[in-house]
Scaffold this active site. Structure first.
Site, mmCIF file in Angstrom:
data_model
loop_
_atom_site.group_PDB
_atom_site.id
_atom_site.type_symbol
_atom_site.label_atom_id
_atom_site.label_comp_id
_atom_site.label_asym_id
_atom_site.label_seq_id
_atom_site.Cartn_x
_atom_site.Cartn_y
_atom_site.Cartn_z
ATOM 1 N N ALA A 141 -72.107 -38.281 42.141
ATOM 2 C CA ALA A 141 -72.189 -39.961 41.568
ATOM 3 C C ALA A 141 -71.556 -40.340 40.563
ATOM 4 O O ALA A 141 -71.698 -41.005 39.752
ATOM 5 C CB ALA A 141 -73.690 -40.447 41.444
ATOM 6 N N LYS A 163 -49.085 -35.334 34.594
ATOM 7 C CA LYS A 163 -49.438 -36.468 35.642
ATOM 8 C C LYS A 163 -47.877 -37.152 35.508
ATOM 9 O O LYS A 163 -47.446 -37.737 36.241
ATOM 10 C CB LYS A 163 -50.269 -37.199 34.897
ATOM 11 C CG LYS A 163 -50.969 -38.263 35.830
ATOM 12 C CD LYS A 163 -51.571 -37.556 37.356
ATOM 13 C CE LYS A 163 -52.074 -38.535 37.992
ATOM 14 N NZ LYS A 163 -53.602 -38.689 37.712
ATOM 15 N N ASN A 172 -62.894 -28.162 42.753
ATOM 16 C CA ASN A 172 -61.948 -27.274 42.475
ATOM 17 C C ASN A 172 -62.527 -26.386 41.134
ATOM 18 O O ASN A 172 -62.926 -27.008 40.263
ATOM 19 C CB ASN A 172 -60.837 -28.129 42.200
ATOM 20 C CG ASN A 172 -59.621 -27.999 43.223
ATOM 21 O OD1 ASN A 172 -59.512 -26.811 43.887
ATOM 22 N ND2 ASN A 172 -58.809 -28.892 43.492
ATOM 23 N N GLU A 217 -56.912 -41.723 33.014
ATOM 24 C CA GLU A 217 -57.003 -40.210 33.649
ATOM 25 C C GLU A 217 -57.957 -39.505 32.673
ATOM 26 O O GLU A 217 -58.094 -39.620 31.449
ATOM 27 C CB GLU A 217 -55.765 -39.568 33.367
ATOM 28 C CG GLU A 217 -55.536 -38.403 34.102
ATOM 29 C CD GLU A 217 -55.522 -38.315 35.632
ATOM 30 O OE1 GLU A 217 -55.657 -37.397 36.269
ATOM 31 O OE2 GLU A 217 -55.119 -39.502 36.054
ATOM 32 N N ASP A 218 -58.885 -38.729 33.491
ATOM 33 C CA ASP A 218 -59.707 -37.740 32.605
ATOM 34 C C ASP A 218 -60.894 -38.205 31.847
ATOM 35 O O ASP A 218 -60.763 -37.635 30.737
ATOM 36 C CB ASP A 218 -59.083 -36.481 32.390
ATOM 37 C CG ASP A 218 -58.548 -35.698 33.395
ATOM 38 O OD1 ASP A 218 -58.764 -35.710 34.626
ATOM 39 O OD2 ASP A 218 -57.729 -34.889 33.034
ATOM 40 N N TYR A 276 -27.707 -51.165 19.476
ATOM 41 C CA TYR A 276 -28.425 -51.405 18.401
ATOM 42 C C TYR A 276 -28.101 -52.726 17.673
ATOM 43 O O TYR A 276 -27.650 -53.550 18.480
ATOM 44 C CB TYR A 276 -28.722 -50.166 17.429
ATOM 45 C CG TYR A 276 -29.808 -50.096 16.505
ATOM 46 C CD1 TYR A 276 -30.998 -50.392 16.924
ATOM 47 C CD2 TYR A 276 -29.206 -49.778 15.210
ATOM 48 C CE1 TYR A 276 -32.085 -50.362 15.928
ATOM 49 C CE2 TYR A 276 -30.472 -49.887 14.375
ATOM 50 C CZ TYR A 276 -31.752 -50.223 14.568
ATOM 51 O OH TYR A 276 -32.645 -49.986 13.766
ATOM 52 N N ASP A 290 -58.844 -40.890 38.666
ATOM 53 C CA ASP A 290 -59.963 -39.923 39.153
ATOM 54 C C ASP A 290 -61.064 -40.788 40.117
ATOM 55 O O ASP A 290 -61.620 -40.172 40.864
ATOM 56 C CB ASP A 290 -60.718 -39.579 37.916
ATOM 57 C CG ASP A 290 -59.696 -38.778 36.913
ATOM 58 O OD1 ASP A 290 -59.152 -37.811 37.671
ATOM 59 O OD2 ASP A 290 -59.974 -39.118 35.769
#
Length: 393
Positions: free
Chosen positions: A198, A97, A290, A139-140, A42, A165
């Protein structure tokens, strides 16, 4: 019932017990045990490092963690099969993740759940955070916004931006299909494929198979097969229509599957056994929804030579963890500015090649715990990044 009692009852479920307190924590990579160490880590020592980076910005990759850390970013709008459950509820998945990044590839990752309502807000927020990270894993995030978010961030940032994804699913699917074709004495060019769905995964898988030389591929959404000229297509689906369905198929997915070599399920829709029975000899079925596949594996095996799912309790699990840790490891090692289409195909080839002579109907893709996967994918991705001119080291 008190909150404490409620928590106690939840912990009777091992999933809740494992998640209590979260799945991550931060550990320092150096120890500070005395005043001298504190002065280096520091103030005042850190000021010398800051000044050097200000003078020579690329030093940030050597003297901070930037080049080895990924942001795992979501808005909570398309979490697993749960839908738009919001940023807070998405955190267990983002933590998971990040855990996989670290466990499989030695990559540090930070879960970031954004309370953002639109594309502009997400893009601007991620872009403002980007100086702290060596890569962005989206993600998602729901389609179609996910496509524009990724496109705009890739244009704006000089670090890899990768929507898992889309591209993680595509990489592993292409790897598995290469081996399924090889098992039945064919190549991708010999196959006619029908994709159900799609959304993010369906679009990415289709584009990557086209880039990989697929014979023909048609995509069906809730209104049937997508084709050029169909009314009501979004811009993303218009682009999809322009590169797919050379046979000009129209109508239902059931009609399209008659005589098809491959079914790839990336939706929640069900496909009856009677329809699977109409597919071509030596057919391949990837039923990846899933927790309930579009076709139950035992049913699919009555008519198909090769069957894969997204589940871990059946052979041939098509799991993104085979792709994203190695892709980011390789991209970070090369200090890549992007993840190109060729890098994704190189990752798919690396995964497929690991199966080698052990190829069988129940083994077209390596296990998620195969320790060869990440090094092979990382090496292939880094080499391709250098060939593509997007590597800085």
């Amino acid at each position: 019932m008190s909150i404490t009692d409620s928590h106690s009852r939840l912990d009777d479920d091992p999933a809740f017990a494992l998640h209590r307190g979260g799945k991550l924590h931060v550990e320092p990579s150096v120890e500070v045990t005395d005043h001298e160490g504190l002065a280096l880590a520091y103030t005042p020592g850190v000021a010398r490092v800051c000044t050097a980076i200000a003078d020579t910005p690329e030093l940030v990759n050597t003297y901070t963690w930037k080049s080895s850390v990924v942001a795992v970013v979501t808005d909570g709008s398309a979490v697993l099969g749960l839908g738009d459950i919001g940023p807070e509820a998405s955190l267990p998945v983002m933590e998971g993740k990040a855990l996989l990044f670290r466990q499989f590839a030695g990559v540090d990752a930070v879960p970031i759940a954004l309370s953002c309502d639109g594309v502009d807000d997400i893009v601007e927020t991620v872009a403002r955070m980007a100086p702290s990270f060596g890569g962005i894993n989206l993600e998602d995030i729901a389609a179609p916004r996910c496509f524009e978010i990724e496109r705009r961030l890739r244009e704006r940032l000089d670090i890899p931006v990768f929507h898992d994804d889309q591209h993680g699913t595509a990489i592993v699917t292409v790897a598995a299909l290469r081996n399924a074709a090889r098992l039945t004495g064919r190549t991708l060019a010999d196959l006619r494929v029908v994709v159900s769905g799609a959304g993010a995964a369906g679009v990415a898988v289709t584009k990557m198979l086209v880039d990989g030389g697929i014979g023909d591929i048609a995509v069906a959404d809730s209104k049937g097969v997508i084709y050029s000229g169909r009314e009501g297509l979004t811009p993303v689906k218009e682009e999809l229509a322009a590169i797919s369905n050379r046979a000009g198929l129209q109508g239902s997915i059931e009609t399209a599957l008659e005589g098809a070599d491959v079914f790839i399920g990336l939706s929640a829709g069900e496909v009856p056994e009677s329809v699977v029975a109409t597919m071509a000899p030596q057919a391949t079925v990837f039923a990846m929804a899933n927790p309930n596949p579009e076709v139950h594996p035992e049913v699919a095996r009555r008519h198909a030579s090769v069957v894969a799912t997204g589940r871990s309790d059946f052979p041939n699990q098509i799991n993104n963890v085979l792709a994203f840790p190695g892709v980011f490891r390789g991209a970070l090692d090369a200090r890549a500015t992007d993840v190109t289409e060729a890098m994704k195909l190189a990752a798919a080839d690396a995964i497929a090649d690991l199966v080698g002579d052990d190829l069988s109907a129940d083994y077209i893709i390596p296990s998620t715990f195969d320790e060869r996967v990440v090094p092979a994918v990382a090496a292939a991705v880094a080499e391709q990044a250098r060939s593509d001119g997007v590597a800085r080291s």
